[in-house]
Design a protein around this motif. Structure first.
Motif, short mmCIF file in Angstrom:
data_model
loop_
_atom_site.label_atom_id
_atom_site.label_comp_id
_atom_site.label_asym_id
_atom_site.label_seq_id
_atom_site.Cartn_x
_atom_site.Cartn_y
_atom_site.Cartn_z
N GLY A 139 24.07 36.38 41.15
CA GLY A 139 23.59 35.09 40.70
C GLY A 139 23.14 34.22 41.87
N ARG A 195 33.05 40.62 38.91
CA ARG A 195 32.51 39.72 37.89
C ARG A 195 32.58 38.28 38.39
NH1 ARG A 195 31.42 43.94 36.37
NH2 ARG A 195 32.12 45.11 34.54
N ARG A 196 31.67 37.48 37.90
CA ARG A 196 31.75 36.05 38.19
C ARG A 196 32.97 35.47 37.49
NH1 ARG A 196 25.79 33.83 37.09
NH2 ARG A 196 27.12 32.38 35.95
N ASP A 242 33.29 33.10 35.61
CA ASP A 242 33.08 32.75 34.21
C ASP A 242 33.04 33.99 33.32
OD1 ASP A 242 30.60 33.91 34.57
OD2 ASP A 242 29.53 32.01 34.69
N GLY A 243 33.25 35.16 33.92
CA GLY A 243 33.34 36.40 33.16
C GLY A 243 32.01 37.09 32.96
N ARG A 244 30.93 36.41 33.31
CA ARG A 244 29.63 37.02 33.04
C ARG A 244 29.35 38.16 34.02
NH1 ARG A 244 25.49 32.27 32.74
NH2 ARG A 244 24.08 34.03 33.01
N ARG A 245 28.66 39.12 33.50
CA ARG A 245 28.34 40.33 34.23
C ARG A 245 26.93 40.18 34.77
NH1 ARG A 245 30.78 45.23 32.37
NH2 ARG A 245 31.39 44.14 30.49
N ALA A 246 26.70 40.57 36.01
CA ALA A 246 25.34 40.49 36.54
C ALA A 246 25.10 41.64 37.49
CB ALA A 246 25.13 39.16 37.26
#
Lengths: 249, 249
Positions: B146, B99-100, B102-106
Motif C-alpha cells: 500500500g 497483512r496490514r 486493518d487486515g486487508r490483503r495486498a
DNA sequence: TAGTGGTCTAGACCACGAA
DNA sequence: TCGTGGTCTAGACCACTAT
C-alpha cells in the motif's frame, strides 16, 4: 432416519443443496460439540453410522475423512475411529510452534503467575465479542522450554463459559485439555497475529532478559467447534534461543 | 502400461506395497516436475488418465484430490483440472503472510536494490546444501504494501539452477512465477523460521525506521517438487503497521 | 449438446490389531 | 478368528461450463 435432501428429493420445496456427506459431517460434529461423543472415545464403525443415518458407508467415510483432516478425529487401522483429544502430541504439533534453535521439540512447562476474575479490557471485550458486563478469567503464566524461560502468556476467557476456573486447584499445563474435559469445550482451531515488539519491563523480568529487547508477540484467538471465540491468548516469546516455526504447504 | 504392484500381483517378487493411488500420484507429479505438464495447462480427464495408466477412474481421482490438497493442481467443475500456477492469488494466500493492521490483503510491490552472482556465505552454503565451489545469485529488494515500505528481502539461489537470472532484465515481482516459466522449477512448499530482532542499520534505512527497532526476521527455505532446496530467503519485516498471519487448523 | 468434475452407491479384497 | 479402517473398482446421476 434419512439425512438426504436436495438433489435426490422429488424437487418440491428442496432448498438445501449441500452434499450429503457435508450434512453427515455436520451431524457428527454436532455429536462432539454436544458431548455425545467425548474426546478420546471410540465412535461407531462406518457401517453402523451409515445404517444409523440411512446413507452408504462411502458417504460416511468421506465425512469422517474430512473431520480427520480437521484434526477432529483420529483413525487407527484395525481398531476404529476416535474423537481427537488435546493430548501433548496434538498440542505440540498443532498449537505450540516455538522450537529450540537446535530444532528439537519440547513440551513447555508452566509456572502460574496469577489468576483472577475481572472486568475485561476494552480490547479483550472486542476480541472475544463480549457483551457489556460480562466478566473474564485471566491467567498469567511463565512457560519454559528445556528449563529456560521462553514465553510469558496471558490467557483471557469468558468467565461464564468456564465457571469455577478461577479456583481450579492447580491450573494444568495443558489448558485445552481442561477446557474439553471439565467444560466440554473443544478448541477446534485458532488464528495467530505475530509482531516483533520491544519487551515490556514486567515480561522482561520474568524472562530474565533486558527490558526493550526484541521479542515476538503472538496474539491468538481460538474458537470452538461452532466457531465461537473462546479464548484470547497473548504470548511474548524470547527468540534469542528459540524460533517460531511455520510451514507453507 | 499398468502401474499396479504389490497387493494385487500374484505375489512373486512383489516388494512395492505403496497404495496404487500413491503410485499414480507420483507418476503425475513427475509429469509436472519434468515439464511434460506446465503450470496453467489443462491436464487430461480422469478417464483418460485412468485408461492411460490402466487403473480405475476412482483411483486417479484419489491421486488428483491429493495433489489438489497440496496446491499442485486446481480443479474447475465442468471445465477440467489444471496445473497450479504461481499467480498472484496463490502467492498471496500460500506464500505471503504479511497483512496490514486493518487486515486487508495486498500484493507487495518490489524495488530491486541489487543483484549479484558470487560465492555463497557459509550459512547460505549450509542452508541450500551446496557443494564447495558452487556460486549463488543474490537478489536484494525492498517490498512495499500500500505504498509503505514493509519488507527487505534477500533471496539466494544456486546459480547453476538459474542460468542467466543475473541478467534477467527487470527482476519480476513474482519470482516463483519466473522460476516456473523460465527454468521449469516449481516451488512446492517452504518452511519459515521466525524471530524478533533489532533492525540492522542498512535495513532500517531502506524501511525508513530507526535502527535497532524490533522487526520480524523471516528465514524461509523453499523446496521444489522433488524436495530439493531451491531458494533461501531472508525477510526483515516491519510490524509496526503490519502483522504476520498464521492459521492453526 | 457434449464433456468435465462432483457426488453417491455398492461390493470386493486387503492389512492391521485385538482377543 | 474377527471386526476395523484402507484400498480399489464399477456404475449411476448430478451440476457446471463451453460451444
Amino acid at each position: 432416519m434419512a439425512v438426504r435432501a436436495g438433489a435426490q428429493a422429488d424437487g418440491a420445496g428442496a432448498v438445501d443443496f449441500r452434499p450429503l456427506y457435508r450434512q453427515v459431517q455436520e451431524r457428527l460434529v454436532r455429536r462432539i460439540a454436544e458431548g455425545q461423543w467425548t474426546p478420546g472415545a471410540l465412535i461407531p464403525s462406518e457401517f453402523q453410522i451409515a445404517r444409523d443415518l440411512g446413507v452408504s458407508q462411502g458417504t460416511v467415510r468421506k465425512a469422517l475423512d474430512a473431520m480427520t483432516a480437521d484434526h477432529l478425529l483420529v483413525r487407527r487401522q484395525g481398531v476404529g475411529t476416535f474423537v481427537a483429544a488435546h493430548d501433548e502430541d496434538r498440542v505440540l504439533f498443532q498449537f505450540f510452534k516455538l522450537r529450540r534453535d537446535d530444532g528439537r521439540r519440547a513440551f513447555p512447562d508452566s509456572d502460574v503467575v496469577s489468576v483472577s476474575e475481572r472486568a475485561p479490557s476494552a480490547e479483550a471485550r472486542e476480541r472475544l465479542g463480549l457483551v457489556r458486563g460480562e466478566q473474564v478469567v485471566a491467567i498469567r503464566r511463565l512457560r519454559s522450554l528445556g528449563g529456560m524461560p521462553a514465553v510469558t502468556e496471558t490467557v483471557t476467557v469468558p468467565a461464564a463459559r468456564f465457571p469455577g476456573l478461577l479456583v481450579a486447584d492447580p491450573v494444568p499445563n495443558n489448558l485445552y485439555g481442561l477446557y474439553a474435559e471439565r467444560y466440554g469445550v473443544t478448541i477446534a482451531g485458532a488464528t495467530e497475529h505475530l509482531k516483533a515488539i520491544a519487551c515490556p519491563d514486567e515480561d522482561a523480568a520474568l524472562l530474565g532478559i533486558a527490558a526493550g529487547s526484541p521479542v515476538l508477540l503472538v496474539d491468538r484467538l481460538a474458537a470452538d467447534l461452532d466457531g465461537r471465540k473462546v479464548e484470547w491468548r497473548l504470548s511474548i516469546c524470547r527468540t534469542d534461543a528459540f524460533f517460531y516455526l511455520a510451514d507453507l504447504k
